[in-house]
Every structure is written in C-alpha cells, then in structure tokens.
Design an enzyme around this catalytic site. Structure first.
Site, short mmCIF file in Angstrom:
data_model
loop_
_atom_site.label_atom_id
_atom_site.label_comp_id
_atom_site.label_asym_id
_atom_site.label_seq_id
_atom_site.Cartn_x
_atom_site.Cartn_y
_atom_site.Cartn_z
N GLU A 125 -5.50 43.96 28.23
CA GLU A 125 -4.64 45.12 28.53
C GLU A 125 -4.61 46.13 27.39
O GLU A 125 -4.52 47.34 27.63
CB GLU A 125 -3.22 44.65 28.86
CG GLU A 125 -3.09 44.00 30.24
CD GLU A 125 -3.54 42.55 30.27
OE1 GLU A 125 -3.81 41.97 29.19
OE2 GLU A 125 -3.60 41.97 31.37
N HIS A 167 6.67 36.72 34.92
CA HIS A 167 6.01 37.58 35.91
C HIS A 167 7.00 38.30 36.82
O HIS A 167 6.64 38.71 37.91
CB HIS A 167 5.05 36.76 36.78
CG HIS A 167 3.74 36.48 36.11
ND1 HIS A 167 3.65 35.81 34.93
CD2 HIS A 167 2.47 36.78 36.48
CE1 HIS A 167 2.37 35.69 34.59
NE2 HIS A 167 1.63 36.28 35.50
#
Lengths: 346, 327
Positions: free
Chosen positions: B61, B129
C-alpha cells in the site's frame, strides 16, 4: 560521455561551490540565522556533481533531505537556496520547506524529501508519468544507505523492475545511518547487492571519484533511456560532518574521519586530474576559489536582505483547487457571513 | 431515471472519466484478474475496456499510494484503490506526509491530482478489517475527504474528485455497495465541499454522512409517524467541511444531533458539535447529541458486532430522548 576542458573544470567548480556553501551554512547555523535540521553534504560532493553532469538538464531529480548539493549541482541559484535555509520569501519554496525540502520543478528537481525512504515510490511514479507521456526523460532517485532497510525501498525497487520504469536509484553509502554504523543497521554491507532481490541491474562505484560517478551514471542513464529499465548504483562515500548540525558526532572516531579525509573528492580530482593533465593552473584554481567565495557571500547577503514570508500568505496553497465556501482557516468551513476576513483563500 | 446500485454508479463514474481523459489510470490490488475486477467488484470489466490503464499492483500500500503520488506529480491522474481502508494505515506516511503536504510545502510547485478510493466499515471481518478513519483523515490539512451515501452522490462526487487538482480520499462504505438509487444517464458532477439537505423537517437537525445517512433516513420515517420531523443534512465531504446548511437548520429546529459510525471520542461528531456551539450557540435549546460507534476493537461475533455499530433504532432512541428533554 567525453567531457571537454571547460566541463571538466566545471565539475571542480561545482564541488567547490557545494563545499563552500555548506561551510558557510554551518557558520550561519552557529549564528542562529538558520534553524531546525541542517544536513550538510561535505565529503559527498563528487556524487551529486558526477551524477547530474551525466544527465540531461530536464531529467527528473528526486532526493533525500541532504539536498543542498543536488540543488546547486542542478544549477539552482545559490542565493535562493541560502534564502530557503534562512526561511525567507525569496527561498526555493518561499520559506515553507526549509533545508530538507529544496525544490525547483522548473529545473526538474522535484524536491528533497525528509521521511527516510518515503520518496522512493514517488520517483517510481514520476518515472511512470514520463513513460505515460512519452517524454524520453528518466528519473534519478537519490537515497542513503540507511533507507535501504525500510519497506518503501523494496516496494519501490520491486515496482520499478516489475513495470520496467526508467529510474536510477542512486544510493549514497556514507557508512552511517544517522549515528548507526552500517554494520549495525544492515545485514548486507555492499548495498548494491540488495538490488538482486528484485533482479535489478546494479553496480558499485567509488563515490569520491567524480569521473567514476559520472561514467557510471552515463551508462545507467543510457540503459534507462534505451528501455532496459531501472538500475541501482551504490556510491561509496563518507560525510565529514555529523548527520545534521544537531549531531555531536561522538559515535564516530576522529581517526575514522581523518582517514576518510585523506581521500578527499575535491583534492583528488584537482590533483590527479585537473593539475596533472594541465587543465588548470594554480592561478586559475585560486581564481575559482575567489569566485565561489564571492558567490556564497552574495548568497548570504541576499538571504539576509530578504524578507520573511508575509503572514497573510500562511493559508495560501494548502489546496491547488479551493472548493466552494472554503474559508481562510483551511479546515472546517464557516459561512462567509460569520468570518470577518475577505472570503476564499487558496 | 433508472435505479442502479452504488457499486454500478461508481463504475460508471470511473468508466466515464477513463473515456474522457487519457491521463486517468486506475491501480490497485486485485482490481483486474481477481473475481473479474476487485474484492468489491467496482472495477469489474474496466481493464478490458481500457487496456494498460487499469492495472493490478503488488500488495504494497505504501507503494500504491506513493507511486500514485509520483505519477500525479508528473501529470497523470491516478485513481488508486486501497482494498480496504484498514490497509491505508500501511500507507499513512504517503497519505499524510506526501499526498497532503507537497503542494503547500513546495510552495505550489507540485500538484497531486490523485484519488484514493477505499471501502470502509464493517461486515463480520473483526477488529483489523472493520474500521472507519473518517476523523483521522479529515484532520489533515491538504487532504480532501469525501464519503457519499447514495448512488447519485457516489457518481457525481467521484467524477468531481477525479477532476480535482488535489489529493482526494474517497471513502466507500462497504455496506452501501449493493444499495440502489436513481442515477440519470446524462452526465453530472457534484462539487466537493458542499453538503446537502436530504430531508426537510422542523424538529431536530441531524448531521450525518455515509452509511449513517441511510440509517438516519430510516429513522426519520419511524419518527415521522410519532410526529418528530428530522431535518437531515448529509455532509458528503468531510474535509473541507460545509456546515453552512447545518447552521441554518439549527436556527430553525433549535436542536442538533450528529450521527456517525466511527468511534465517538475525537470523532467527526465532536468537531461538528464544537463548531455548531461556537457558531449557533444562542439558537440551541438542548445540548448537541452524538450517536456513534462504541469504542471497542470490532468483535467478530454477530451479536457483538451488531451491538458495536449504530443503526436506525439508535437514531430513533436518541431523537426521542432529545425531543422529550431526556439528555
């Protein structure tokens, strides 16, 4: 790339300018004209000068925060660099970025970056943009040995190799990551070998030999330009001063520093190349010294005479495109009626 | 006007902008091959329609955002997809230190016209998450932060974000992807930084955005049956934030509530409440109420997750309490 006499002399002049500029910066720091972090380039001059002399003036340059040398070698006016160190409106970023963030996009220098390793992905993206627009330009990304341990180093090398992008990663290995010796911070001492993890072409060069750096970068630039993809060049060097002016430098021995100074990039080039080949006389050398000192003195005078940035520009350029209703506080919007200022600021 | 899903509205925005501007590219993890186009299928089929401009990236990322920034500096207009907003933490340095700062720090020499798209919120995926970082992102000068609630807004705001010259973090609540709404076939843009009144009412101002707008609208129906009419303001953009409508509304209703999914402390609700009391204190008849997520790392168990996140019934309960002065 063969260089003519003037070009060869120019390499020396640039290295001398950088060293003189850095010494003067240290002096001005001691006089509290310059504040914050000031990372000086003394001892490493041959890398910036050798590398940039091997590139086109419109090739893209992205560097770490030890960036004054690169700015000067790219031809940015030393007055504007010194003014930036002073935090003045005439500085390269109008007093916003300071020493660690010198930039001149007009000259394709996209800036010094101060988060270790943070600029590597940016350089890869810039290389993509040049491919996307088919400009033929390549990217030189300069980093230190300390940044070869952080995640972005591997993420950037992997991506550059994967997409076959025209970028040269130039690692200035000065043997110390801030105050931590390379044997303590890296499992691999010969940094160029790290490129093998990504099947990237890599070389190692004597970073104190300006011509060797020049030749190595010429070769890697040619590779990148002809579509052979990215590469990594490790230039072995040493910095004479501490990590920054805030570093007492107790961690390095006097013997180590003095030994390194025996192979000084400026002295070696002057003695072994310019004087030896009779490209320069002693008088000419002394003339260059005078010119460089005068230039640096003028840079200081210019910075001293420059104004601080105007307070009413504080909120300028936070956004390139201000949105509707946006007010001067730059954060939450207040209705114009409740704000006593003059409306929208960029 | 046809009803389409939030997901389809986003895809249409992407397709239209890819068609309009050859500098627009989309990069992200698993947006091409996996399942035909993305963990949440927003980019499904686009790689085929635009060869070379929609590309899978490594799972890295910090590089997805960082390479995007570099490309944007060089005049490309990248849309980078972070598979979930939780993974934005890996790229935080790039988002905060580079995307947000370069324009100002380099005194306007550099622009970063990039969109970071990312799903946020919960869905039985446990603590790492199931997060919202609305207030973290919205506190950074230099970033623009957008979070649509309806398919119509999603399309118009995403197109505007892609054309914007600043870095825009575009938050998509993953519970909204399947929701449906009317979206015209003709092109339209919705300007960033402009809130919208989604429902007119005279009793209580509710400031909200994203999934909580949907829950608030459900609550408004229930409350309407009880004679409580909510005036619902959808922020749509969290930074820069437009509170002008909310202030006007409070001047009429004299009561305000902020509804958010994320953690209550230091949240957007706290910021909205503080600004409203600074600006329209004299119009308030009651303390400003906050409905927000409970401050626990999200549990996996269905009942615990349900208890952690606010739904319409929480809004109903809070509104009733406000209207009966039980605060």
């Amino acid at each position: 790339m063969e260089m003519n006499k003037d070009e060869l002399i120019s390499l020396y002049r640039q290295m001398l300018l950088i060293r003189t500029f850095e010494d003067k910066s240290a002096e001005m720091y001691a006089k509290a004209k310059i504040a914050g972090f000031l990372h000086l380039y003394n001892g490493q001059e041959a890398i910036a000068v050798g590398a940039l002399s091997a590139l086109h003036s419109d090739d893209e340059l992205v560097t770490h925060y030890r960036d004054h040398g690169y700015a000067l070698a790219r031809g940015i006016d030393s007055r504007f660099v010194m003014a930036e160190l002073y935090g003045r409106e005439t500085g390269t970023t109008g007093g916003r970025g300071g020493s660690m963030h010198i930039a001149s996009v007009e000259k394709h220098f996209w800036g010094g970056y101060a988060i270790v390793g943070g600029h590597l992905p940016l350089a890869v993206g810039l290389a993509y943009a040049n491919v996307h627009h088919n400009t033929g330009r390549i990217v030189l990304c300069v980093l230190g040995d300390g940044s070869t341990n952080i995640g972005t180093f591997h993420a950037a090398l992997n991506w550059a190799q994967l997409w076959h992008l025209p970028v040269i990663f130039l690692v200035e290995n000065n043997m110390w990551a801030m105050g931590t010796a390379i044997s303590i911070h890296s499992s691999v001492i010969e940094i160029y070998k790290k490129a093998a993890a990504h099947e990237m072409y890599a070389e190692r060069v004597d970073g104190k030999d300006v011509l060797a750096v020049h030749d190595a970068v010429c070769k890697l630039a040619e590779r990148a330009r002809s579509g052979e993809g990215p590469s990594l060049l490790e230039a072995v060097t040493y910095r004479y001063r501490g990590h920054s002016m805030a570093d007492s430098d107790v961690q390095r021995s006097k013997e180590e520093i003095n030994e390194q100074k025996q192979r000084d990039p400026l002295t070696m080039y002057l003695t072994n190349v310019l004087l030896k080949r009779n490209l320069l006389t002693d008088e000419q050398e002394s003339q260059i010294h005078h010119e460089v000192e005068a230039e640096v003195d003028e840079a200081v005078a210019f910075a001293d005479a420059s104004a601080e940035p105007a307070l009413d520009t504080l909120y300028d350029k936070i956004y390139a495109q201000p949105v509707a209703n946006m007010q001067i506080d730059g954060s939450l919007i207040r209705p114009a009626a409740l704000y006593t200022g003059n409306g929208t600021h960029g | 006007m046809a009803e389409i899903t939030f997901r389809e509205a986003l895809k249409r925005a992407l397709r239209e902008e890819l068609t309009r501007d050859p500098d627009v590219v989309i990069w992200g993890e698993d947006i091409v091959a996996y399942g035909g186009g993305g963990a949440y299928a927003v980019t499904a089929g686009l790689a085929k329609e635009f060869p070379g401009r929609v590309r899978d990236t490594p799972i890295a990322e910090e590089a997805i955002v960082g390479v995007g920034i570099g490309a944007a500096m060089g005049g490309v207009r990248p849309i980078v997809e972070l598979m979930t907003i939780n993974f934005a933490l890996v790229a935080w340095d790039q988002i905060v230190n580079h995307a947000a700062k370069l324009h100002h720090m380099f005194n306007g020499q550099i622009k970063v016209p990039m969109v970071m798209r990312s799903p946020a919120g919960f869905g039985r995926t446990a603590a790492t998450h199931s997060q919202n970082f609305d207030s973290w992102l919205a506190s950074v000068p230099g970033l623009k932060v957008v979070e649509p609630a309806t398919p119509y807004d999603a399309k118009g705001l995403l197109k505007a974000a892609i054309r914007d010259d600043d870095p825009v973090f575009f938050i998509e609540h993953l519970q909204l992807y399947g929701t449906r709404g009317e979206v015209p076939d003709t092109e339209y843009l919705i300007p960033l930084g402009v809130s919208e009144r989604k429902r007119e009412g005279r009793h209580l101002t509710v400031v909200t955005w994203g999934r909580m707008l949907v829950e608030t609208m459900k609550a408004a129906k229930v409350l309407s049956g009880e004679g409580i009419e909510l005036d619902v303001i959808d922020l749509r953009t969290l930074r820069p934030m437009d509170l002008s409508l909310a202030m006007q509304s409070v001047k009429r209703t004299n009561r305000a509530m902020v509804v958010e999914e994320g953690w209550r402390s230091m949240g957007i609700g706290a910021e909205v409440a503080a600004t409203l009391q600074e600006q329209v204190f004299n119009y308030l008849d009651a303390p400003i109420a906050r409905v927000a997520g409970l401050e626990v790392p999200m549990p996996y168990a269905k009942n615990l997750e349900r208890a952690t996140v606010p739904f319409s019934d929480d809004v109903v309960a809070a509104a009733r309490a406000m209207m009966t002065n039980q605060y």
